[in-house]
Every structure is written in structure tokens, then in C-alpha cells.
Design an enzyme around this catalytic site. Structure first.
Site, PDB file in Angstrom:
ATOM      1  CB  THR A   1      -2.516   3.025   0.057  1.00 55.97           C
ATOM      2  OG1 THR A   1      -3.102   2.608   1.296  1.00 55.97           O
ATOM      3  CG2 THR A   1      -2.247   4.520   0.103  1.00 55.97           C
TER       4      THR A   1
ATOM      5  CG  HIS B   1       2.611  -3.794   5.970  1.00 58.04           C
ATOM      6  ND1 HIS B   1       1.545  -3.493   5.149  1.00 58.04           N
ATOM      7  CD2 HIS B   1       2.368  -3.146   7.143  1.00 58.04           C
ATOM      8  CE1 HIS B   1       0.701  -2.693   5.792  1.00 58.04           C
ATOM      9  NE2 HIS B   1       1.182  -2.469   6.997  1.00 58.04           N
TER      10      HIS B   1
ATOM     11  NE  ARG C   1       1.816 -14.667  -4.182  1.00 56.76           N
ATOM     12  CZ  ARG C   1       1.348 -15.932  -4.237  1.00 56.76           C
ATOM     13  NH1 ARG C   1       1.108 -16.609  -3.144  1.00 56.76           N
ATOM     14  NH2 ARG C   1       1.122 -16.514  -5.401  1.00 56.76           N
TER      15      ARG C   1
ATOM     16  CE1 TYR D   1       3.392 -13.150   2.554  1.00 59.59           C
ATOM     17  CE2 TYR D   1       2.679 -15.031   3.851  1.00 59.59           C
ATOM     18  CZ  TYR D   1       2.526 -13.714   3.460  1.00 59.59           C
ATOM     19  OH  TYR D   1       1.486 -12.969   3.990  1.00 59.59           O
TER      20      TYR D   1
ATOM     21  CD  GLN E   1      -0.314   0.931   3.403  1.00 62.53           C
ATOM     22  OE1 GLN E   1      -1.171   0.228   3.929  1.00 62.53           O
ATOM     23  NE2 GLN E   1      -0.628   1.992   2.663  1.00 62.53           N
TER      24      GLN E   1
END
Length: 225
Positions: free
Chosen positions: A171, A104, A56, A53, A86
Site C-alpha cells: 500500500t 473497502h 473483475r 465489477y 484495502q
């Protein structure tokens, strides 16, 4: 003023250069999804998760909102707009949207491993493995992983129930519980679904726009504005 709720997923950010695992056979940046996007992965190897992460977050710093994000924000000129996303990026915010529910979590925030307490905005900096939060817990990404509760799902459902127009963009409608939000829409709500691919059949009257996010939102903008 009519209300629009936008339910956005990875496809809206893909055109900004943010990769997804939707089209890659369960791999995300060459990692099995269960290793980098599940609570079990955290228990097995927290350092891998933190490193993943961190990368990211570094990538996100150099990504920009695309026209789809910008058009969603532009809708606020004539509608009461809520974005239920999301995605864990901040591209909706950077495009100008002002009411956003992150189902999320958020990549630019960190929290304690002790139940997502001590949430703090860390921007684009790395989390250092072993870094602690004020409650003494190990600092972790503020992300809702597979296997964890989705605490804002009820708030998102309330928003969808009050929508005159629901826009579903980017999505696949395959990941629950978020995918079930569609069925909270009122019977008289107009529902638009923007996606270049065939998605699962829906048990509602839906207006399909089979285009990528940017082109699809441009088409819909001409109808709505």
C-alpha cells in the site's frame, strides 16, 4: 501470544495478476477511476459499474493466492494475526487467513443500493443489471467507493492499537482514511513496511523492506518465525 496486524493493499495481490490503478495515472483497466470506483460514477452510470465489477469478479475466479498471502496466513502458527486489507479480492481467505477486515468491501458479495443492506454472497457470478435485492433496491457490488463512508475503519483502528507488530504491505499510504491507520500503532510496536518503491515519509520508526510482496514477506518470515 503476540499480536500481528497486517495492513495490506493492492501490491500484495498484484503478483497474483490482479491489476491496480496505483501505477497507471488514474486509470484502472483503462477506465478513469472516478467512473468505476466512486459513488458519483454509480449515480452517473450504474450499468457501467456493474459490468466493470462483473469482469473483475470473473478475473478473480482464476487468480490464486501468492506466497505473500500464504506467509501472512502461516504467521497464525505463532501469532495472533489480524489482516486489515484495502483489497476487495478474497485471496487472503483462500490462502488460509482466518481474521480479516475488508475496509473497502468484498468483490464476491453484493448488496442493495439502499445503504448496503441485504448483503449476500454471490461468489463469482455476474450481477444482472436491474436485478433487485429483497428490500426492492437495485443490486450493486458490495464495494466501498470513493465518496462513501468506511464503516469498518473504527474496528480496524482498534486492531492496530492492540498490535505488538504492524506489517504494512503493498500500500502506498496515500489513500485516506485507511492510510491513517499507521498512526494508531502503539509507540512500542514494531512496524515493518514492505514495498519496492519509495513511499511517503512516515512520522514513526519504521523498518523498510524495499522488495515486492512475495520476496519481502519471505525476508520478514525468516525474522518472525
Amino acid at each position: 501470544m503476540k499480536k500481528i496486524v497486517v495492513l495490506s493493499g493492492a501490491g500484495i495481490s498484484a503478483e497474483s495478476g490482479i491489476k491496480t490503478f496505483r501505477d497507471s495515472d488514474g486509470l484502472w483497466e483503462n477506465y478513469p477511476v472516478e467512473d468505476v470506483a466512486s459513488i458519483e460514477g454509480w449515480y452517473r452510470n450504474p450499468k457501467l459499474m456493474i459490468d466493470f465489477y462483473n469482469e473483475r469478479r470473473r478475473q478473480l475466479e482464476h487468480c490464486q493466492p501468492n506466497d505473500a498471502h500464504k506467509i501472512v496466513a502461516e504467521l497464525e502458527s505463532k501469532y495472533d494475526v489480524c489482516v486489515v486489507t484495502q483489497n476487495v479480492d478474497n485471496l487472503h481467505e483462500r490462502a488460509g487467513s482466518t481474521h480479516i477486515i475488508h475496509l473497502h468491501g468484498e468483490l464476491t458479495k453484493a448488496c442493495s443500493e439502499r445503504g448496503k443492506t441485504c448483503v449476500q454472497d454471490i461468489g463469482y457470478r455476474d450481477i444482472v443489471f436491474g436485478e433487485k435485492t429483497p428490500d426492492g433496491g437495485l443490486m450493486r457490488p458490495f464495494i466501498v467507493w470513493f465518496g462513501e463512508d468506511v464503516p469498518l475503519l473504527s474496528a480496524a483502528a482498534d486492531e492496530v492499537q492492540s498490535a505488538d507488530i504492524l506489517i504494512i504491505i503493498g500500500t502506498s499510504l496515500n489513500v485516506y482514511p485507511a492510510a491513517g491507520l499507521l498512526y494508531y500503532a502503539r509507540p512500542d510496536a514494531d512496524i515493518y513496511l514492505i514495498d519496492p518503491k519509495d513511499v511517503q515519509p512516515v512520522r514513526r520508526q519504521v523498518k523498510f523492506i524495499r522488495e515486492k510482496a512475495t520476496k519481502g514477506m519471505q525476508i520478514l518470515k525468516e525474522q518472525l518465525l
